[in-house]
Design an enzyme around this catalytic site. Sequence first.
Site, short mmCIF file in Angstrom:
data_model
loop_
_atom_site.label_atom_id
_atom_site.label_comp_id
_atom_site.label_asym_id
_atom_site.label_seq_id
_atom_site.Cartn_x
_atom_site.Cartn_y
_atom_site.Cartn_z
N HIS A 199 0.86 -1.19 0.00
CA HIS A 199 0.00 0.00 0.00
C HIS A 199 0.89 1.23 0.00
CE1 HIS A 199 -3.65 2.38 0.87
NE2 HIS A 199 -2.80 3.17 1.49
N CYS A 200 0.72 2.08 -1.00
CA CYS A 200 1.56 3.27 -1.16
C CYS A 200 0.82 4.50 -0.65
CB CYS A 200 1.95 3.45 -2.62
SG CYS A 200 2.96 4.92 -2.92
N ILE A 201 1.38 5.17 0.36
CA ILE A 201 0.71 6.34 0.93
C ILE A 201 0.75 7.53 -0.03
CG2 ILE A 201 1.14 5.62 3.30
CD1 ILE A 201 3.49 7.59 3.37
#
Length: 395
Positions: A199-201
């Site tokens: 999951h890429c912020i």
Amino acid sequence: PGSRRRGRAGPMNFYALTAAYACVALAGLGIFLWGKADGNSCFDRAYRLVCVKFPRALKKVLEKCFGKRAPAALDFAWDYLCYQSNPLVQLFYLAVVVGGYVTFVISGYPHIPNRLVGFFHKYIAFAVFTMCLWVWWKACSTDPGIITARNVDDVCEVYPFDEQIFPVARKCTSCDVVKPARSKHCGLCNVCVAKFDHHCIWINNCVGVGNHKWFLLFLFWHLVLCFYGTGLGMAISFEIIMKKDLLQAVFVDPVTREKYKATYLIIAQYMLATEGMLVFVAVLCLIMGLVLGGFFLWHLNLVRTGTTTNELSKWSYLKWCLKQEEDGKEQIKRLRNIYSDGCWKNYREVFVPIDVHRLPRQVAREAKERGGRGDDQKQALAAKRGRGGGKAKKG
């Protein structure tokens, strides 16, 4: 002697500030990478101080000053920032990228064109900046490959269980569907994602089979932007130094009126004082470019080996478990990644991905449902016409 010491205070302050910033940055990086809550190293103790003891002390101070609602509000803000999907990091990204580009336009474009940088670089820089925003938005908005009850059977056929890091089919209690191999449930997005990477912020989205290529293009174009900005900034700065003949200049201390021959440090201080924003953006681009370059190459290597970030973690844990057994080394030698089909096919799988919502079974099922609804509509229309014809005949 006294005036000489005062005259050299400027360079000493420059060294001290640079050293202080470097120490703080390295300490923070060390705590982030190596700090643990239950260790005894200096990074572990610093981690407990910064991440455990300091928050507790801050909560006590807030409770005494503002009551019990203040610590609860702090917990809510921390939970929202770190454990819930939110757009704050995306807004921060836009502020950095757009703000950096605007700053470069204001401070750097007046020096273009010159002997080293042609006028056309203004258009190239704008094109690269626009491309960065476009691939970022595509990575943000593209479906990463969400698994649903309609496509789960197809996804299970595409990614079979290898009986190693994905031994058996398990049911996701949150999504109430079987978790196919290579998938993972994201607690932030609250969905299961096919071929989950991480999951890429920065894009506020999961990276999966559907948008993996956009994530890689996001890294690539921002790497181009950083190094291009560094190159332009250095070229413009060098042209200013040559144009003003700073290498041969004599600098006068504004306090002591002492004269100093030009050195690289004095020229750097002069450039920071006169062209500070241009130098700042160029240095920031260089640092971020080096970080992005390493990160980008690391992800390219994962693609080459047919592995995701999630799977790399699973492989590491499996090998660690096997090392605890007597014949662990032999078992490790027998491990095989069945999802790797060679370098070329691995890259093709990423850049020409499957659409998990258009797989054969799901398409056939939807076509059948549409056909069924069409037959029902035809029967209803025929019945209606029959009733209308009967009434006409009766009349």
